[in-house]
Every structure is written in C-alpha cells, then in structure tokens.
Design an enzyme around this catalytic site. Structure first.
Site, short mmCIF file in Angstrom:
data_model
loop_
_atom_site.label_atom_id
_atom_site.label_comp_id
_atom_site.label_asym_id
_atom_site.label_seq_id
_atom_site.Cartn_x
_atom_site.Cartn_y
_atom_site.Cartn_z
N THR A 14 0.82 -1.21 0.00
CA THR A 14 0.00 0.00 0.00
C THR A 14 0.86 1.27 0.00
O THR A 14 0.67 2.15 -0.85
CB THR A 14 -0.91 0.01 1.25
N GLU A 130 10.68 9.73 8.68
CA GLU A 130 9.51 10.53 9.06
C GLU A 130 8.23 9.70 9.11
O GLU A 130 7.37 9.90 9.97
CB GLU A 130 9.33 11.69 8.07
N GLY A 135 2.43 8.70 10.74
CA GLY A 135 2.09 8.80 9.33
C GLY A 135 2.45 10.13 8.70
O GLY A 135 3.62 10.50 8.62
N ILE A 137 2.00 13.19 9.64
CA ILE A 137 2.31 14.34 10.49
C ILE A 137 3.83 14.52 10.55
O ILE A 137 4.54 13.60 10.94
CB ILE A 137 1.78 14.13 11.93
N GLY A 188 -10.82 -1.75 7.68
CA GLY A 188 -9.43 -1.68 7.28
C GLY A 188 -8.56 -0.83 8.20
O GLY A 188 -7.41 -0.52 7.88
N GLU A 191 -5.48 -4.52 11.36
CA GLU A 191 -5.05 -5.67 10.57
C GLU A 191 -5.71 -6.95 11.07
O GLU A 191 -6.32 -6.97 12.14
CB GLU A 191 -3.53 -5.78 10.65
N LYS A 206 7.10 3.60 18.44
CA LYS A 206 7.13 5.01 18.04
C LYS A 206 7.62 5.89 19.20
O LYS A 206 8.34 6.87 18.99
CB LYS A 206 5.73 5.44 17.58
#
Lengths: 434, 434
Positions: A14, A130, A135, A137, A188, A191, A206
């Site tokens: 994706t 990044e 994501g 941001i 979606g 997962e 993170k």
C-alpha cells in the site's frame, strides 16, 4: 538543472504504491521544489500478481531487492517491506553501498536502531524515517528542526490509529471492545492480527523514536513501560466521562535532561483537553517545549497517501542534501552525539493521578477498608463515585480518583486491597494525565 | 568540532531578549544539536536604558546596527526591530555583505518580499522567517519541507492571537467587543494601538507568506481580501452558537494550482471542528494536502519565548547549512522558481455559505421580500431564525444561513435588500467555512 536523482523502492504494498504514485503523478511539483527531477528507477516486490491501488509501470518492476540497491542510478533506497528481516539486511547493504535510505519501519528502528545508526554514522549517508511515527504528520521534522531550540518538557501522543479508533467507537457508539475491534477490522483500520496495535507495542516502538529524538539518547523497547487497551471496559469509559475525562491510549514521554519517563498505556485525559478531541484513526502529538510552550501536531497517522507524503518528504530532504553536497546536514536523531547521560525513570517511581474501579461486595464498611489501605500508603482520594445498591449483581463498583501518588505505593496498596474478602474482581487501574 | 558560528541581533526588545536568552542559556543543548557552538557576538538596540526580561551582557551591547552587520565574526544577522524601515535596509545590507538573515518581520516580507528575495537569490544567502507566521508553531518548516510532497488544497489559519483572544472572551464570557479588547490590552495580548490585529492586516501579512509558500508565487497584500473583527457583535456570536458555529478570524487560502483564494475575514466555523476549539491567544493552522489529507498545527502564536523558539530554529537551520557548506539548500519559499502562473481568484467569484443578520421592521411579509430578492439572485436559504415579537424595539433580527452562493450575487442581493424600507440597519454578513 542538475541531473535527476534516482529513487528505488523495496516493497510495493500500500505505502509503496502511494510513494510511486506521488513520484510519478506529482513529478512536476516535486521538480519545482527540489530543483531537479526525482526519477523512480526501480521497484522491487516478491509478488507482482496481486491487486494494487496504483499501477506501477512494468519496466520499473523487479522481484529482486538487490536490483534496486545495486542499480547505478539509484541514490536513495526506500525500504517499505516492514518487519525486521530481510528489511534490516537490505538497509545495511544499501548504506554500505553508499546509498541514502528512507524507511517507515518503526519496529526495526526501535529494535535495531543502534546497529543501523552505526552504519549510517560510518558511511556518512542520510537516513530518513519521518513515516515511522504518526504517518503524514511531520513530527520528526518538528523535533529535529522546528523545535530544535527547546528542551522537551513532555510529549503526549495518540500515535496508534487502530487503538484510537476502537476507543472512539466505544465512547461515541457505546460498543464493547470486541465490537469496536471488529468494526476497525471491517473498515481496514485494524489488521487481521491487531495484537501489536492493541497491546501497545506499536505505540511503544514510536515512543522509542520520539524519546530518542527529544532527549539525545537512543532508547530501546525495554525502556518503555507498555500497557494496551485490551482490558478497557465500556464501564470505565462511562465513569471517566462522568468525571469529565476521555480514555485514550497515550504515549507519554516526559522529564528533565537527566531522567525521562517513557510509557504507553491507556490514560484518562480531561475532556476539555485538545487531545481528547482526537477521534477515530487520527493521530496527534502534544509537545511541550521549555521555550515554545504547548504545541500540537495533528493528522492522519496511517494510510496509503498520508504515509507516502511523509516518505516523499524524506526523499525530498535527502535530494536537497545531495544537490547541495550536504548529506548528513542534520543528525538522524537531531543530536550530533547520542551518548547523553539521560536515564529512564523506573516505572515504580513515576508519579501520577489514578482512576481506580473496585468491584466489591455491597456491604457496609467497604469504602472505609479501601480508603484505609490507600491512606496507609500515602495515597489520598480526590473523588469517589459509589453507585447505589445494584441488586441481582454479584458485586458493585466503587470508582475513585486519587491525588498525585507514587506508582510503587499504588501497586502495593492495590495488592493489599485485592486480597480483601470484600473485593470480588481485580481492581481496574488507569492513570490520569493532564 | 568546527569553529563557532557567530550570531548578531538587531533589536533587543521582547523577542530579541528571548533569542539572547536561548542562545546563552541553552548553549550546550544547541551545540549538541548543531555540532558546533552558536556564539552570540553582538546585539544592537537604540535604547539600553529600559527594563528588559533578560540581561544581555554589557560587552555584547551596541547602539549601532552596522556594528552587528559588519562584525567579522557574525555570519547570521537576526533582524527583530519590525516595521519597514530601517529593517529593510539593514537586511539588504547584511545580505549584500554575505551574511545570512533571520527575521520575524511579516509586514516587511509581505510588502517588500520580492525586493528582499531578489537580493537573497543573487547573493546566495539563506533567509529564515519561521517566526513571522504563528510564532512558535513550525508551520513554515512544515510547508517548506514536511508537506513538500503535497499540493495544498486548503489552509485555514487562526493566526492572530489578539483577535482570537477577543473573540474567545466575547463568546465564553459574554463581553462586548470593546470590553474584550480592553482585557486583551490589560493582559498584554493587544498592543496600545491594536489596529492591525483587529482589522485583519496582520493576519493578511501572514496569509501572504503562507500562500506564497504553498503555491510557488510571491503574493502581495493587495492579493488578499481583508475584513477585520471590529464589527463582530455579541448577538452574532450567540446566533452562530445557536446554529452550532463559533466565529473565528480566519485566514483562508485555498484552490488549485491555477487559481487560489486568499482572504482574511471573520467566519463561522462548525463548533465540532478542531479550529473552533482554539481558544484565547493560541494559534492554529489547519492544512489540507492532496496526499496527507487534513493536518493541524497548534501552539502559541506570539510571546517572547515561543517566538524566540522559532527564530532560533532558523538560526540552527542556517548554521547546519553553513557547517555542511549547503547554504540555499532549500529555497526560502520552498519552490526553486517563484514564477508559477497561479492566479488569485477575484473575491466576487468566491463561493461560500453565508450567515446574514437582517434588522427589519416587525411587519408581515418581511421574510418573503428578503427571500424573494435572495431567490432572484440564485441564493437559496438553508435555515432561518426569526425571533418572536420584540416590543419596544425599533427592529427585529432575522438570521439566515444560505447554501453555497457566489459572493458577487450575495453582494448584489444585499445591496437591494438594504434599500428596502422594511430594513432598518445594514445587513450583517459573515461567511461560513467548513
């Protein structure tokens, strides 16, 4: 205009498709901003049969990652296959070959960051990540550059969209945890195996990266105290609401330059706080700096194009460095040297306010027994909700909010309380922030 | 470690003191991040007698800006005196002498941006102006680098803290405009002469910079349609609230690559929208990109240390460029070439929903006259609030919300309506966003 800069992708899932789409469809815009075209040279994936959101031109396709890494026109290798191996080997091989690397692989960086960083430092290449946190941001950019003049006092992040989606559904639509999880999967947002999202591990990966960027030391997963949202009950969401709070899965990083807390767990956030308005799959990071004060960065924490936006911002930054001959202009984790002496505060020493839900027999004296034990451990109560008699129930709930207390004392007190014969179920404990 | 990089300040007011404080008190932190110390070499101000928030060491002080500009150890000149002249001459002189420049001067950049940029382009120096928009929020960095892969679809900014403070006070504490303005002045959130804050000019200066960064053309103040908050009445705040909206002074920049709207005016924002939760002197910029989707950047838009945080982030970025020999790594406005053909959409062609408050005589047929004229101009009404008879009043209010309509049609319709004998006062018109 200089020569084009070649980009190669490993992984055409994706995110890979989103990156290819941006490089090809926004080629002119990117050229205007970089000063030279970014050429998508090669895309590796082991399976070219499955359906994709974007049709990658046939002549760019390969099944061999080595073909991307070794391609003479590729200056920037983008790793988007995730997981530890073979992603790690590909990245190290690319760095060894003098290529710059962009990755969205938070698990790899959180678990093998030092190994990769050693190679980056030795080879003088650029490493962009990044997309690995929040994501689209640009929070890593903000920490590395925008807020660079600040000592970070605290960071409070909603950085797992799946968990936030589930908690939002539970609160807004009165769903159980399992119902909300099923919806997240159907849409979606989760997962097939959502374990790492709901048990807090993904957010902890993170948090490791955010803490490292803020405090100048490369932290690791065991430095993070992690609790997930599996045990969050709709009743706790309602009681929290009654007291003016919303339950969020927070990554909390705070402290001085000497000692820092890094933890991921559900927390009660005041309903008036900006973070409690972050709904569904959105992410937000509230960052407090000693100079800038409170700031917040909000956006989509996952998904094809938001994540691709972050990946391409790294590609552009590296391309701008290549063009001006300035690779390694900025250290990957902002600090030139990651050997800061900052320590991780043991969880037992953390101070917090606490929400406690006791399941007790509906008998006189229950409240005073519990309050007595809390008092013995120096924990004072701020407020209590005790619902009236609930007949036909095995137990009744007693909900308490404490003043600030030390984690160790709280844990000891709860161990004692949960042994009381009047206590029917283990006590639910959720920390309160803000 | 390389040689220290010398920084000189022109202007030792509030922001200048904050910058000096950060450079001196956070020297070690900045050295760790840059890789070499940043030396504060010289600070110029015409008045060294007045009280300051930070005591700038005597040996750094001068009354001559030229001493800063010409000092052989100064590589980066920071202009913080504001206004057009002599700030402009100082900046151009510094650039001509091969110095890099950091400024927080939005008025100067919005009004003389081209002149300064021509010198920057010619001399190959770096120009940083992060502090010129939204204080401590790294929004320029986000547009220049973090969201660089995006076509900006729209930006909605609360970028004047004074105006937002006043509107928040009016809404939350039921104050009149004048009462709220007095409070803002008493608390230091508004200057003695708040004209540029409340008439929208300050936000328009910032909008010029944001639009230029997003769309690759250097816009100018006349490109912005500007209305201030002077006419906002507490009644409109209440009616808006009744319909589920909050009134904010917004900078709105939206459009395609071919045509962009740039406007600053009060607007009704849905109360559930994140922007409507931005209270008091805080700023926020909601940015929607074609890849990243909606994002928001929130923080303090003014004040000593937040603004200093932004100034020092520019100093660090330039120092990192100097160290890696990469000045002009990134174009000041993100695009290499600011000659994009993007046009400004004439205000008359803008489409919006509208809030209208009519002051009419309490007579039968009033509503149908107004609705008739609106209908003739193709404007359809979404909802109406008509309060019952208000005796002892010269007029009664009729509040309408329209569906999407064209500005030109709306203005024509209102001109006709305001001529009706039943209309007692000019109609209040506020646009609706989101």
């Amino acid at each position: 205009m200089s020569n084009p800069i070649g980009v190669g992708l490993i992984g055409a899932g994706t995110i890979g498709c989103g990156v290819a789409r941006l490089l090809l469809e926004s080629r002119e815009l990117l050229t205007q901003r970089v000063g030279t075209p970014l050429n998508l040279v090669k895309v590796a994936d082991i399976d070219w049969e499955r359906d994709r959101t974007f049709n990658i031109p046939e002549d760019l396709r390969t099944t061999e990652a080595e073909e991307v890494i070794n391609h003479p026109e590729v200056s920037i290798v983008v790793e988007l296959i995730g997981g530890i191996e073979p992603a790690k080997s590909f990245i190290i091989e690319a760095l060894n070959k003098g290529k710059h690397v962009v990755t969205a692989n938070k698990a790899l960086l959180a678990e093998s960051g030092k190994e990769i960083l050693d190679v980056v430092m030795r080879d003088g290449a650029d490493l962009g990540f990044e997309a690995s946190v929040a994501g689209g941001i640009p929070i890593i950019l903000a920490l590395r550059e925008g807020l660079v003049a600040n000592r970070i006092v605290g960071m409070y992040g909603i950085i797992n969209g799946t968990a936030n989606f589930i908690l939002t559904k539970m609160e807004d639509e009165n769903l159980s945890f399992n119902e909300a999880l099923s919806q997240a999967q159907a849409l979606g947002y989760a997962e097939a195996d959502p374990t790492l999202d709901i048990n807090g591990t993904d957010a902890a990966h993170k948090a490791v990266l955010l803490a490292s960027l803020a405090y100048g030391r490369l932290f690791q997963l065991p430095d993070v105290h992690v609790e997930g949202i599996e045990e969050i009950d709709i009743r706790d969401i309602r009681y929290a609401q009654e007291m003016g709070y919303t339950i969020k899965l927070l990554a909390i990083i705070k402290g001085e330059q000497e000692q820092v807390e890094i933890r991921v767990h559900p927390a009660l956030v005041p309903s008036q706080h900006t973070l409690s308005k972050v709904k569904g799959a959105f992410n937000a990071i509230y960052v407090e700096g000693d100079a800038v004060g409170p700031t917040m960065f909000y956006g989509k924490g996952a998904g094809e194009m938001p994540t691709a936006s972050a990946v391409v911002s790294d590609i552009v930054a590296i391309a701008r460095n290549i063009l001006s001959g300035a690779s390694r202009r900025t250290a990957p984790f902002s600090y030139r040297n990651l050997s800061n002496g900052v320590k991780v505060k043991p969880m037992s020493e953390v101070e917090s306010r606490y929400y406690m839900r006791f399941s007790v027999l509906d008998k006189p004296g229950v409240l005073s027994s519990i309050a007595g034990i809390l008092g013995n451990h120096g924990i004072s109560i701020e407020s209590v909700i005790q619902k009236g008699h609930q007949t036909h129930r095995e137990s009744v709930p007693v909900v308490m909010m404490t003043h600030h207390a030390i984690e160790e004392h709280v844990q000891k007190a709860l161990k004692e309380i949960d042994k009381l014969p009047i206590v029917v179920h283990p006590t639910v404990l959720i920390r309160v922030e803000g």
